[in-house]
Design an enzyme around this catalytic site. Structure first.
Site, PDB file in Angstrom:
ATOM      1  NE  ARG A 259      40.166  87.362  67.642  1.00  0.00           N
ATOM      2  CZ  ARG A 259      41.265  87.996  67.257  1.00  0.00           C
ATOM      3  NH1 ARG A 259      41.246  88.721  66.154  1.00  0.00           N
ATOM      4  NH2 ARG A 259      42.377  87.912  67.958  1.00  0.00           N
ATOM      5  CG  ASP A 313      43.971  78.118  55.141  1.00  0.00           C
ATOM      6  OD1 ASP A 313      43.730  76.960  54.758  1.00  0.00           O
ATOM      7  OD2 ASP A 313      44.111  78.431  56.335  1.00  0.00           O
TER       8      ASP A 313
END
Length: 382
Positions: A259, A313
């Site tokens: 994360r 992305d």
């Protein structure tokens, strides 16, 4: 009419009908074994959803369209008067001929809504036909219970140009299979989103555990990503004229993407969720092409969750592998997406990936970069 799933969302159909300034025809894509000469065939503009031509049981090669009317229509009240006019001209004609006349000769505004499922019975059939097929579906469901649908989307690494995807630049990035987000969907009686035990905790061993987990993982887990994707998916299908079947499901996810280190962990969850929804509802690549899919994933994050993000992305997670991306201003303005080219990953050297185990919030760091760029700032100091 008998739908292969026996049920679809009438409310969604009515909302779409009311949103368009004209009549509505429901259609589906013919299966390979079905002949277009046995159906009323429609040609539909993919941009406006307008039915540009209606052909009642056309001869072979008269049209390339494989989109067939399912004898489900919505008419405006004022249009009903045309039915009397048509019957005076062709008193013995079928209802399909009436729609052919409305679309091709009267050129009324008629729109199409797609049902992403198959049909076995259309038109004049008897009770015995319905009984036979209902028995067939019941037996099929008992013999073949719904199997879980599972998809993964992978983390990504930007090799060149990052983050110029947000500034009409060019980038090269690749997906990495070491880290992934996995989403599983299974049909259920009600719609359920299952919290992740680590990322969406609701029980803690102690107040200290709550403190430690909250400090490291934050308060924004993956559950919001599942919910936002589902909401955006329904909204997209409604706007694009795709009527979904009334089926519920249970969604759960898992991920090993670190994360807050810039490996696109959030968009991987959204991407994997979208794959599951497309499979579950029979949404094809034609319904949601890859470039539009990347836009969809970005919009889930930016529009629904206000996450600062760019297209790079999402493009890599949709195409996978090594991808060159050109986000030039002209391309984005003309077609709404960039130019994306898959490249050969075998030409790359081996890479080592390093990241912090206790990072800061990457989204917060990038949150004002675009605004600074738009304001003309020439350099970005720390």
């Amino acid at each position: 009419m008998l739908c292969a799933d026996q049920n679809f969302d009438i409310a969604q159909v009515i909302r779409f009908f009311r949103s368009e300034p004209g009549e509505l025809i429901i259609y589906y894509e013919l299966e390979e074994s079905e002949k277009s000469s046995s159906r009323g065939i429609v040609e539909v503009s993919p941009d406006t959803h307008r039915v540009t031509r209606f052909l009642e049981k056309p001869q072979d090669r008269l049209t390339a369209s494989r989109l067939a009317s399912v004898v489900f229509y919505c008419l405006q009240r004022d249009t009903l008067s045309h039915l009397s006019d048509f019957l005076r001209l062709q008193p013995q004609a079928s209802f399909g001929r009436f729609w052919e006349w409305l679309v091709n000769e009267k050129q009324l505004d008629v729109f199409g809504m797609k049902l992403p499922t198959g049909f076995q019975l259309i038109g004049q059939v008897g009770l015995s036909d319905y009984t036979k097929w209902l028995t067939h579906y019941s037996t099929k469901q008992q013999d073949n219970p719904a199997k879980p649908i599972t998809y993964r989307s992978f983390a990504r690494v930007g090799l060149m140009g990052n983050p110029s995807d947000g500034f009409n630049g060019k980038t090269i990035a690749m997906s990495i299979s070491n880290f992934w987000a996995e989403v599983t969907l299974v049909e259920s009686q009600t719609l359920v989103l299952v919290p992740h035990p680590l990322n969406d905790p609701t029980e803690f061993g102690s107040l200290q555990d709550l403190f430690c987990i909250s400090r490291k993982e934050g308060y924004l887990g993956g559950l919001r990503l599942l919910q936002a994707t589902c909401k955006k998916f329904y909204q997209f299908c409604s706007k694009q004229g795709i009527a979904l079947t009334k089926q519920n499901f249970t969604l759960k996810y898992d991920t090993n993407i670190p994360r807050q280190v810039g490996l696109a962990g959030s968009s991987a969850i959204v991407s994997a969720t979208l794959k599951c929804l497309m499979k579950f509802y029979n949404i094809t690549d034609n319904d949601l092409p890859k470039p539009i899919r990347a836009n969809f994933i970005l919009n889930v994050e930016t529009d629904e969750l206000f996450i600062t993000a760019g297209l790079q992305d999402r493009v890599v997670q949709v195409y996978e592998g090594l991808v060159y991306m050109d986000f030039s201003k002209n391309l984005m303005a003309e077609q709404g997406y960039g130019n994306y080219v898959s490249m050969d990953m075998s030409v790359l050297p081996h890479f080592w990936l390093a990241y912090l185990s206790d990072p800061s919030d990457s989204g917060r760091i990038h949150s004002n970069i675009r605004q600074r760029w738009l304001s003309g700032e020439s350099s970005y100091g720390k």
